[in-house]
Design an enzyme around this catalytic site. Structure first.
Site, short mmCIF file in Angstrom:
data_model
loop_
_atom_site.label_atom_id
_atom_site.label_comp_id
_atom_site.label_asym_id
_atom_site.label_seq_id
_atom_site.Cartn_x
_atom_site.Cartn_y
_atom_site.Cartn_z
CD GLU A 1 80.13 -28.05 25.02
OE1 GLU A 1 78.97 -28.43 25.25
OE2 GLU A 1 80.82 -28.53 24.09
CG HIS B 1 77.22 -28.18 29.76
ND1 HIS B 1 76.15 -28.72 29.06
CD2 HIS B 1 78.21 -28.02 28.86
CE1 HIS B 1 76.50 -28.88 27.79
NE2 HIS B 1 77.75 -28.47 27.65
CB CYS C 1 69.59 -27.74 29.27
SG CYS C 1 70.60 -28.52 30.50
O1 SUG Z 1 75.21 -31.89 25.18
N1 SUG Z 1 72.57 -34.17 25.48
C1 SUG Z 1 73.06 -32.81 25.63
C2 SUG Z 1 72.43 -32.16 26.84
C3 SUG Z 1 72.78 -30.72 26.94
C4 SUG Z 1 72.33 -30.11 28.23
N2 SUG Z 1 72.62 -28.73 28.23
C5 SUG Z 1 73.07 -28.03 29.29
N3 SUG Z 1 73.50 -28.62 30.36
N4 SUG Z 1 73.13 -26.76 29.19
C6 SUG Z 1 74.58 -32.78 25.75
O2 SUG Z 1 75.13 -33.63 26.46
C7 SUG Z 1 72.26 -36.28 24.31
C8 SUG Z 1 71.85 -36.70 22.92
C9 SUG Z 1 71.75 -38.20 22.76
O3 SUG Z 1 72.52 -38.91 23.40
O4 SUG Z 1 70.88 -38.65 21.98
C10 SUG Z 1 72.79 -34.86 24.37
O5 SUG Z 1 73.39 -34.39 23.43
#
Ligand code: SUG
Length: 449
Positions: free
Chosen positions: A180, A254, A372
């Site tokens: 990730e 994460h 993020c």
């Molecule tokens: O991978 N949300 C992302 C958020 C990522 C956050 N990044 C870090 N923590 N570095 C994920 O969960 C949601 C998309 C949706 O449901 O439409 C989403 O993919």
């Protein structure tokens, strides 16, 4: 010494620009905000403007800031690979009718969260003294696994000089090698000025070990080890720590939802890791006594409050005046207990001397906070000068991006809009223009057709 960078490298924050199809589809299991906001109407223009406002404010304070472009969405090629045939409007229409979740996954603007774009190692840490990138395979979630090929092309277009940069292929995409990216990696600086690399993983793919019961552990130890190996990191300066499975089950999908580190400072929750006290002692040992820690206790901020406010999904930026600036989401100030905690933190004279918050609500509703949205890339002056693309944010570029967002982005986007062929055309027109603004070569599938 807190926050100083080694060997002349200065961290440039590359922020992802939320794309024109930003929407809420509830795709990411274990990400509580995304699940809660599924099917809500999204505001793509606001999403992009909110991200740009953060970048602009930090650049104005003198922090090196750059941008990474969105990806082409809906990903028609992915829909075709799943059997939807015909011309593009037909592909979109039949996908919306027969498999709306698949269409939503292929339309997600999740590439905005570039902390998941790649793991980055500074040239001061790698065996060949180049900056190394491994684009994340994001193998656990289909909508995010789609990002890897375009991310690889974008990074290769920006970090193009082979004498300075190596952009690897993503790791083989399988759950056992789930990677990730930088969201689970922290670069710290020891007393001798050298890098210490902290990798946090969710589970071991092979062999025994604790695992979460409700939600997926996305990052494996095996993937983190592979990244460290191919980047040529010194094993004596590299540490692998496991996330507490109970934290993953509480919504910490994460590590950057529960810990942030920069320079010689670690700010984290006491429930972040398995045997956290021992992990921190090990880290302190590797930093040769230089590590400052702020470990927040459950009785100060609960794990649930940390997840709800994204307190730890903050950026730590060194201040000229000394100490660190914490860049936190506005949700932290809207929450009485967390806001009081922040007041106490600053008043205590701890290494965090100042807190600023930003309204990033469009991204936050999908579980993406300030940390993020940015990928930290440590660059020396020479490495920075080797980048030809127009990605470094100054007021001219910021103004151009703002005008570009206002020209191309929709104000509102709901689930039913994802099948609109006009949305695909609008997005492509926007991205084509953006590659010109950023002086990038053709990076998108539609530009290669
Ligand atoms: O991978 N949300 C992302 C958020 C990522 C956050 N990044 C870090 N923590 N570095 C994920 O969960 C949601 C998309 C949706 O449901 O439409 C989403 O993919």
């Amino acid at each position: 010494m807190t926050g100083s960078a080694p060997a002349g490298a200065v961290t440039v924050n590359f922020d992802g620009i939320p794309g024109p199809t930003h929407n809420y589809a509830g795709l990411a299991r274990g990400n509580l905000a995304a699940t809660r906001n599924a099917t809500r109407v999204a505001h793509p223009r606001d999403a992009a403007l909110q991200g740009l406002a953060k970048m602009r404010a930090l650049a104005a304070r003198g922090y090196p800031q750059a941008v990474l472009p969105p990806h082409e969405r809906p990903a028609v090629a992915a829909l075709r690979a799943l059997g939807f045939a015909g011309d593009e409007p037909t592909v979109l229409r039949t996908a919306a009718r027969d498999a709306p979740s698949i269409l939503a996954a292929c339309a997600s603007a999740a590439a905005m969260w570039v902390a998941n774009a790649a793991t980055v190692s500074a040239s001061s840490a790698t065996a060949d003294r180049r900056v190394h990138f491994t684009p994340a395979n994001l193998a656990t979630q289909f909508h995010r696994a789609l990002e890897a090929p375009t991310t690889t092309r974008i990074l290769r277009a920006i970090f193009a000089d082979p004498a300075r940069f190596t952009v690897h292929d993503p790791l083989p995409a399988s759950p056992q090698i789930g990677d990730e990216g930088a969201a689970n990696h922290t670069r710290l600086v020891a007393a001798d000025g050298g890098d210490i690399d902290l990798f946090v993983y969710g589970r071991r793919a092979y062999g025994a070990g604790p695992v979460p019961q409700r939600f997926p552990a996305r990052q494996t130890l095996e993937a983190a080890q592979a990244v460290a190996r191919r980047h040529g990191l010194d094993p004596r300066r590299t540490l692998f720590v496991q996330q507490d499975p109970a934290a993953i089950d509480a919504g910490v999908f994460h590590n950057d939802v529960i810990a942030v580190g920069e320079g010689q400072l670690l700010f984290c929750h006491e429930r972040a890791w398995v045997d956290g006290a021992r992990a921190i002692a090990d880290l302190a040992h590797r930093l040769q006594g230089a590590l400052a820690t702020i470990v927040v206790r459950e009785n100060e901020v609960t794990l649930a409050d940390a997840v709800a406010t994204y307190l730890f999904n903050s950026q730590l930026l060194p201040r000229a005046a000394g100490g660190m600036l914490l860049v936190a989401p506005a949700e932290c100030r809207a929450h009485v207990r967390v806001s009081r905690y922040l007041d106490r933190l600053v008043a205590s004279g701890a290494p965090i001397g100042e807190v600023v918050t930003f309204d990033l609500r469009q991204s936050m509703r999908n579980g993406g906070g300030p940390a993020c949205l940015r990928l930290r890339v440590p660059l020396t002056d020479i490495e920075r000068a080797a980048i030809r693309a127009n990605v470094f944010l100054d007021e001219t570029l910021a103004a151009a991006l703002e005008a570009w967002i206002r020209r191309h982005y929709r104000e509102r986007l709901g689930p039913a809009d994802l099948a609109d062929p006009a949305l695909l055309d609008e997005s492509r027109r926007a991205l084509d223009e953006l590659t010109q603004i950023l002086r990038l070569p053709a990076i998108y599938p539609f530009q290669q057709a």
